[in-house]
Write a protein that holds these residues in place. Structure first.
Motif, mmCIF file in Angstrom:
data_model
loop_
_atom_site.group_PDB
_atom_site.id
_atom_site.type_symbol
_atom_site.label_atom_id
_atom_site.label_comp_id
_atom_site.label_asym_id
_atom_site.label_seq_id
_atom_site.Cartn_x
_atom_site.Cartn_y
_atom_site.Cartn_z
ATOM 1 N N SER A 1 12.060 0.647 -2.954
ATOM 2 C CA SER A 1 10.739 0.958 -2.397
ATOM 3 C C SER A 1 9.832 1.535 -3.487
ATOM 4 O O SER A 1 9.550 2.744 -3.505
ATOM 5 C CB SER A 1 10.884 1.952 -1.245
ATOM 6 O OG SER A 1 9.635 2.210 -0.627
ATOM 7 N N THR B 1 6.931 4.098 -2.856
ATOM 8 C CA THR B 1 7.149 5.471 -2.390
ATOM 9 C C THR B 1 7.822 6.313 -3.474
ATOM 10 O O THR B 1 8.514 7.283 -3.174
ATOM 11 C CB THR B 1 7.996 5.490 -1.101
ATOM 12 O OG1 THR B 1 9.229 4.789 -1.328
ATOM 13 C CG2 THR B 1 7.244 4.828 0.041
ATOM 14 N N GLN C 1 11.007 -1.717 5.803
ATOM 15 C CA GLN C 1 10.454 -0.423 6.165
ATOM 16 C C GLN C 1 10.856 -0.053 7.582
ATOM 17 O O GLN C 1 10.643 -0.809 8.523
ATOM 18 C CB GLN C 1 8.921 -0.449 6.054
ATOM 19 C CG GLN C 1 8.257 0.861 6.387
ATOM 20 C CD GLN C 1 8.681 1.969 5.435
ATOM 21 O OE1 GLN C 1 8.610 1.818 4.238
ATOM 22 N NE2 GLN C 1 9.150 3.071 6.001
ATOM 23 N N GLU D 1 1.138 6.339 6.545
ATOM 24 C CA GLU D 1 0.411 5.081 6.411
ATOM 25 C C GLU D 1 1.313 3.881 6.649
ATOM 26 O O GLU D 1 0.872 2.831 7.116
ATOM 27 C CB GLU D 1 -0.221 4.979 5.021
ATOM 28 C CG GLU D 1 -1.377 5.924 4.817
ATOM 29 C CD GLU D 1 -2.039 5.718 3.469
ATOM 30 O OE1 GLU D 1 -1.523 4.895 2.682
ATOM 31 O OE2 GLU D 1 -3.052 6.377 3.209
ATOM 32 N N ARG D 2 2.604 4.029 6.331
ATOM 33 C CA ARG D 2 3.560 2.935 6.500
ATOM 34 C C ARG D 2 4.158 2.914 7.898
ATOM 35 O O ARG D 2 5.037 2.109 8.178
ATOM 36 C CB ARG D 2 4.662 3.064 5.452
ATOM 37 C CG ARG D 2 4.173 2.787 4.044
ATOM 38 C CD ARG D 2 5.246 3.048 3.000
ATOM 39 N NE ARG D 2 4.826 2.547 1.705
ATOM 40 C CZ ARG D 2 5.479 1.620 0.995
ATOM 41 N NH1 ARG D 2 6.614 1.116 1.453
ATOM 42 N NH2 ARG D 2 5.016 1.207 -0.153
ATOM 43 N N CYS E 1 5.892 5.387 9.368
ATOM 44 C CA CYS E 1 7.090 6.204 9.551
ATOM 45 C C CYS E 1 6.784 7.371 10.482
ATOM 46 O O CYS E 1 5.678 7.911 10.482
ATOM 47 C CB CYS E 1 7.578 6.749 8.210
ATOM 48 S SG CYS E 1 8.156 5.475 7.058
#
Length: 202
Positions: free
Chosen positions: A60, A63, A101, A135-136, A138
């Motif tokens: 990833s 991140t 994700q 934003e992702r 989570c």
């Protein structure tokens, strides 16, 4: 009677020191990351090989971040995070398969150089990656605190889950997590990666 004449001196203003920059890591950062990781985790018996660190970051890249002091060439700190199911942290010392994700982002590593500690940079890195996680999509962030770092993480709202097995991280390791509430992104957000307290392993 005599008078003393006072001549006003011009007021000069010192330029404000530039804030350290948080940004996505690039290949040139790896030498500094590997050095900081070894310095932080070798005394705990938890240093991972460069190949393992690179593999975890490759899961990833968006991140994973570094912090640099203004004008400095060396990496002043870094944070590596990757998707991982809740209550199932990545294995220590082993590479991770690529994963899509999910709902949980796991902070695997957070290290700040001894030269830059005491300036809140660890907290800034954590706030930044939490904004990215939101934003992702989570809903939580997790980690494994080692070396007594659970006190640092508890102060940031992370709760210990001692029933989660993390024995490969050492006898004192503690799995911790935090639910992410919706909020505006931090103003200290980093720029996207170019074309990729004390230490806390998580």
């Amino acid at each position: 009677m005599s008078a003393t004449r006072v001549t006003a001196r011009p007021v000069t203003t010192e330029p404000a020191a530039a804030e350290p920059e948080i940004r996505g890591l690039v290949p040139a950062d790896w030498a500094g990351i590997i050095s900081l990781e070894a310095e932080a985790y070798t005394p705990l018996g938890l240093s991972e090989s460069p190949a393992v660190l690179r593999a975890k970051a490759a899961v990833s890249p968006g991140t994973c971040f570094v912090v640099r002091d203004a004008g400095a060439e060396a990496v002043g700190g870094y944070l590596l995070a990757l998707p991982s199911p809740p209550r199932r942290p990545p294995s220590w010392g082993r590479t991770e398969p690529a994963a899509g994700q999910g709902e949980n982002l796991h902070i695997h590593d957070l290290v700040v150089s001894p030269l830059l500690r005491g300036r809140g940079l660890g907290r800034r890195l954590v706030a930044h990656v939490e904004d990215v996680a939101r934003e992702r999509g989570c809903t939580s962030v997790s980690l494994v605190a080692v070396g007594g770092a659970d006190r640092f993480w508890a102060a940031l709202g992370y709760a210990a889950q001692p029933d989660v097995a993390v024995s490969d991280y050492g006898a004192s390791a503690v799995y911790m997590s935090r639910a992410l509430a919706s909020r505006e992104p931090s103003p200290e957000r980093a720029a996207p990666p170019a074309p990729q307290s004390s230490h806390r392993r998580s």
